[in-house]
Design a protein around this motif. Sequence first.
Motif, PDB file in Angstrom:
ATOM      1  N   VAL A 117       0.796  -1.089  -0.431  1.00  0.00           N
ATOM      2  CA  VAL A 117      -0.289  -0.125  -0.084  1.00  0.00           C
ATOM      3  C   VAL A 117       1.284   1.134  -0.142  1.00  0.00           C
ATOM      4  CG1 VAL A 117      -1.737   1.471   1.541  1.00  0.00           C
ATOM      5  CG2 VAL A 117      -1.850  -1.318   1.297  1.00  0.00           C
ATOM      6  N   GLU A 118       0.927   2.130  -1.081  1.00  0.00           N
ATOM      7  CA  GLU A 118       1.518   3.314  -1.080  1.00  0.00           C
ATOM      8  C   GLU A 118       2.751   2.749  -1.154  1.00  0.00           C
ATOM      9  OE1 GLU A 118       0.466   6.727  -1.912  1.00  0.00           O
ATOM     10  OE2 GLU A 118      -1.263   5.090  -2.561  1.00  0.00           O
ATOM     11  N   ALA A 119       3.779   2.235  -1.355  1.00  0.00           N
ATOM     12  CA  ALA A 119       5.137   1.570  -1.840  1.00  0.00           C
ATOM     13  C   ALA A 119       5.439   1.488  -2.041  1.00  0.00           C
ATOM     14  CB  ALA A 119       4.850  -0.275  -1.376  1.00  0.00           C
ATOM     15  N   SER A 120       7.280   2.443  -1.958  1.00  0.00           N
ATOM     16  CA  SER A 120       8.382   2.841  -3.029  1.00  0.00           C
ATOM     17  C   SER A 120       8.754   1.411  -3.299  1.00  0.00           C
ATOM     18  CB  SER A 120       8.966   3.980  -2.968  1.00  0.00           C
ATOM     19  OG  SER A 120       9.170   3.728  -1.167  1.00  0.00           O
ATOM     20  N   ALA A 121       9.787   1.579  -3.636  1.00  0.00           N
ATOM     21  CA  ALA A 121      10.939   0.455  -4.478  1.00  0.00           C
ATOM     22  C   ALA A 121      11.462  -0.542  -2.571  1.00  0.00           C
ATOM     23  CB  ALA A 121      11.711   0.540  -5.144  1.00  0.00           C
ATOM     24  N   ASP A 122      11.957   1.017  -1.673  1.00  0.00           N
ATOM     25  CA  ASP A 122      12.227   0.893  -0.610  1.00  0.00           C
ATOM     26  C   ASP A 122      11.976  -0.039  -0.068  1.00  0.00           C
ATOM     27  OD1 ASP A 122      15.402   1.394   0.930  1.00  0.00           O
ATOM     28  OD2 ASP A 122      14.375   2.947   1.934  1.00  0.00           O
ATOM     29  N   ASP A 123       9.877   1.308   0.249  1.00  0.00           N
ATOM     30  CA  ASP A 123       9.378   0.386   1.571  1.00  0.00           C
ATOM     31  C   ASP A 123       8.981  -1.278   1.405  1.00  0.00           C
ATOM     32  OD1 ASP A 123       9.099   3.113   2.205  1.00  0.00           O
ATOM     33  OD2 ASP A 123       7.544   2.980   0.717  1.00  0.00           O
ATOM     34  N   ALA A 124       9.078  -1.762   0.203  1.00  0.00           N
ATOM     35  CA  ALA A 124       8.713  -2.453  -1.126  1.00  0.00           C
ATOM     36  C   ALA A 124       9.488  -3.856  -0.581  1.00  0.00           C
ATOM     37  CB  ALA A 124       8.302  -3.119  -2.684  1.00  0.00           C
ATOM     38  N   ARG A 125      11.138  -3.844  -0.730  1.00  0.00           N
ATOM     39  CA  ARG A 125      12.104  -3.926   0.010  1.00  0.00           C
ATOM     40  C   ARG A 125      11.737  -4.616   1.530  1.00  0.00           C
ATOM     41  NH1 ARG A 125      14.942  -0.682  -2.215  1.00  0.00           N
ATOM     42  NH2 ARG A 125      15.462  -2.032  -4.833  1.00  0.00           N
ATOM     43  N   ALA A 126      11.969  -3.062   1.898  1.00  0.00           N
ATOM     44  CA  ALA A 126      11.912  -3.780   3.352  1.00  0.00           C
ATOM     45  C   ALA A 126      10.480  -4.197   3.679  1.00  0.00           C
ATOM     46  CB  ALA A 126      11.552  -1.821   4.263  1.00  0.00           C
ATOM     47  N   PHE A 127       9.176  -4.292   2.988  1.00  0.00           N
ATOM     48  CA  PHE A 127       7.982  -5.189   3.336  1.00  0.00           C
ATOM     49  C   PHE A 127       8.761  -6.547   3.363  1.00  0.00           C
ATOM     50  CE2 PHE A 127       5.258  -1.677   3.207  1.00  0.00           C
ATOM     51  CZ  PHE A 127       5.079  -1.263   4.227  1.00  0.00           C
ATOM     52  N   ALA A 128       9.487  -6.911   1.967  1.00  0.00           N
ATOM     53  CA  ALA A 128       9.801  -7.893   2.052  1.00  0.00           C
ATOM     54  C   ALA A 128      11.059  -8.280   2.988  1.00  0.00           C
ATOM     55  CB  ALA A 128      10.694  -8.359   0.543  1.00  0.00           C
ATOM     56  N   GLU A 129      12.048  -8.325   2.942  1.00  0.00           N
ATOM     57  CA  GLU A 129      13.362  -8.345   4.106  1.00  0.00           C
ATOM     58  C   GLU A 129      12.537  -8.771   5.206  1.00  0.00           C
ATOM     59  OE1 GLU A 129      15.924  -5.693   3.715  1.00  0.00           O
ATOM     60  OE2 GLU A 129      16.840  -6.210   2.706  1.00  0.00           O
ATOM     61  N   ARG A 130      11.447  -8.251   5.767  1.00  0.00           N
ATOM     62  CA  ARG A 130      10.537  -8.317   7.216  1.00  0.00           C
ATOM     63  C   ARG A 130       9.724 -10.052   6.658  1.00  0.00           C
ATOM     64  NH1 ARG A 130       8.365  -6.846  12.180  1.00  0.00           N
ATOM     65  NH2 ARG A 130       6.298  -7.668  12.755  1.00  0.00           N
ATOM     66  N   ALA A 131       9.309 -10.112   5.055  1.00  0.00           N
ATOM     67  CA  ALA A 131       8.559 -11.485   5.445  1.00  0.00           C
ATOM     68  C   ALA A 131       9.602 -13.038   4.936  1.00  0.00           C
ATOM     69  CB  ALA A 131       8.461 -11.071   3.867  1.00  0.00           C
ATOM     70  N   LEU A 132      10.659 -12.290   4.886  1.00  0.00           N
ATOM     71  CA  LEU A 132      12.016 -13.801   4.502  1.00  0.00           C
ATOM     72  C   LEU A 132      12.600 -13.940   6.117  1.00  0.00           C
ATOM     73  CD1 LEU A 132      14.430 -12.362   2.132  1.00  0.00           C
ATOM     74  CD2 LEU A 132      12.749 -13.983   1.454  1.00  0.00           C
ATOM     75  N   THR A 133      11.710 -13.247   7.222  1.00  0.00           N
ATOM     76  CA  THR A 133      12.351 -13.742   8.431  1.00  0.00           C
ATOM     77  C   THR A 133      11.134 -15.124   8.845  1.00  0.00           C
ATOM     78  OG1 THR A 133      10.326 -12.195   9.700  1.00  0.00           O
ATOM     79  CG2 THR A 133      12.610 -11.105   9.330  1.00  0.00           C
ATOM     80  N   ARG A 134      10.399 -15.220   8.041  1.00  0.00           N
ATOM     81  CA  ARG A 134       9.193 -16.283   7.909  1.00  0.00           C
ATOM     82  C   ARG A 134       9.218 -16.914   6.836  1.00  0.00           C
ATOM     83  NH1 ARG A 134       3.787 -12.883   9.455  1.00  0.00           N
ATOM     84  NH2 ARG A 134       5.027 -11.672  10.999  1.00  0.00           N
ATOM     85  N   SER A 135       8.284 -18.105   6.951  1.00  0.00           N
ATOM     86  CA  SER A 135       8.022 -19.075   5.452  1.00  0.00           C
ATOM     87  C   SER A 135       6.379 -18.177   4.785  1.00  0.00           C
ATOM     88  CB  SER A 135       7.842 -20.277   6.581  1.00  0.00           C
ATOM     89  OG  SER A 135       6.362 -20.209   7.046  1.00  0.00           O
ATOM     90  N   ARG A 136       6.444 -19.003   4.458  1.00  0.00           N
ATOM     91  CA  ARG A 136       6.124 -17.827   2.992  1.00  0.00           C
ATOM     92  C   ARG A 136       4.328 -18.797   3.430  1.00  0.00           C
ATOM     93  NH1 ARG A 136       2.804 -19.775  -1.004  1.00  0.00           N
ATOM     94  NH2 ARG A 136       3.742 -21.364  -1.051  1.00  0.00           N
ATOM     95  N   SER A 137       3.472 -17.874   3.869  1.00  0.00           N
ATOM     96  CA  SER A 137       1.848 -17.806   3.867  1.00  0.00           C
ATOM     97  C   SER A 137       0.841 -18.011   3.477  1.00  0.00           C
ATOM     98  CB  SER A 137       1.684 -17.748   5.960  1.00  0.00           C
ATOM     99  OG  SER A 137       1.495 -16.700   5.932  1.00  0.00           O
ATOM    100  N   VAL A 138       1.303 -16.974   2.129  1.00  0.00           N
ATOM    101  CA  VAL A 138       0.574 -16.352   1.678  1.00  0.00           C
ATOM    102  C   VAL A 138       0.137 -16.573   0.601  1.00  0.00           C
ATOM    103  CG1 VAL A 138       1.333 -13.451   1.860  1.00  0.00           C
ATOM    104  CG2 VAL A 138       1.964 -14.542   0.145  1.00  0.00           C
ATOM    105  N   SER A 139      -1.018 -16.541  -0.299  1.00  0.00           N
ATOM    106  CA  SER A 139      -1.195 -17.472  -1.859  1.00  0.00           C
ATOM    107  C   SER A 139      -1.331 -16.806  -2.650  1.00  0.00           C
ATOM    108  CB  SER A 139      -2.652 -18.288  -1.971  1.00  0.00           C
ATOM    109  OG  SER A 139      -3.697 -17.097  -1.619  1.00  0.00           O
ATOM    110  N   THR A 140      -1.243 -15.291  -2.504  1.00  0.00           N
ATOM    111  CA  THR A 140      -0.913 -14.398  -3.550  1.00  0.00           C
ATOM    112  C   THR A 140      -0.536 -13.403  -3.638  1.00  0.00           C
ATOM    113  OG1 THR A 140      -2.756 -15.526  -4.608  1.00  0.00           O
ATOM    114  CG2 THR A 140      -2.604 -12.825  -5.596  1.00  0.00           C
ATOM    115  N   ILE A 141       0.417 -12.464  -4.026  1.00  0.00           N
ATOM    116  CA  ILE A 141       1.201 -11.397  -3.921  1.00  0.00           C
ATOM    117  C   ILE A 141       0.679 -10.352  -5.386  1.00  0.00           C
ATOM    118  CG2 ILE A 141       3.562  -9.803  -3.984  1.00  0.00           C
ATOM    119  CD1 ILE A 141       4.716 -11.935  -3.650  1.00  0.00           C
ATOM    120  N   VAL A 142      -0.561  -9.391  -5.061  1.00  0.00           N
ATOM    121  CA  VAL A 142      -1.078  -8.327  -5.428  1.00  0.00           C
ATOM    122  C   VAL A 142      -0.707  -6.808  -5.209  1.00  0.00           C
ATOM    123  CG1 VAL A 142      -3.663  -8.792  -4.315  1.00  0.00           C
ATOM    124  CG2 VAL A 142      -3.150  -8.297  -7.128  1.00  0.00           C
ATOM    125  N   GLY A 143      -1.277  -5.946  -6.320  1.00  0.00           N
ATOM    126  CA  GLY A 143      -1.133  -4.338  -6.100  1.00  0.00           C
ATOM    127  C   GLY A 143      -0.105  -4.150  -6.912  1.00  0.00           C
TER     128      GLY A 143
END
Length: 281
Positions: A73-99
Amino acid sequence: MLTTRHGVRPLGVADLDAFLALTSRSPVVNVFADHRARTTNLEPRWLGGEMWGRFEGGDLVAACHVGANLVPVEASADDARAFAERALTRSRSVSTIVGPHEAVEVFWNTVASSWGRPRELRWRQPHLQIDGAPSVEAHPDVRRTTRADFELLYPACVAMYTEEVGVSPETGGGAELYRARVQQLISRGWSFARFEGEELVFKAEVACASPYAAQIQGVFVPRERRGEGLAVSGMAAVVDLVRREIAPTVSLYVNEWNTPARRAYERVGFRESARFSTVMF
């Protein structure tokens, strides 16, 4: 107090006003996140997941819905990278990435080597919207569905989902949950269809809505009736009904290669306002 990397932390009820201010920057593009926030108050137990926020100087600058769907949501490239790095601290649970395309692309490039091969990548899906009267005449027989329509409506919903996603929603014992979802849309007044006798010839639903916009999903015409203009007159009717009774702007996103659908939406008066991407597992 922020204790997580990159200024990212889960949001809660106290963050609702700041979150809604964030989504209001692009209220049509962000209608899914806006809808989820308003219907859950950002309570994790109602979200069925988490809403992450990224802060700079104490201000919320970007967010990411993390449930069955992961939506920046309203994520720049830097924001998206930060969210991705947080996501990598856990196993994938999502079925879809969309936006929005840029944010999804950066997020996916960051997690791809760890999250495994996706079932499908849809990189540049036109996001369309209309905020005025349709350019063509609406068909008068398109109406809200009722519980009495369920037995005719449900097979069309399954057929649409299977054709669009590539797997039946009933796979793996999902029939009961999907039937409940279709019934919920009927109850909300978010399911629309046109029938000729005992035959459904067009359908569409509102997937989510806010005070600013409503997003359409599930547009379907049976294969044997395609090419008759049913989607054009049907969508014109849906636009009229939704704008009059649910939200002032109607939006949707469509696969880039679906030329017949894109032409139909263009005839109705939809115009491209963004590009989305979808990664499906």
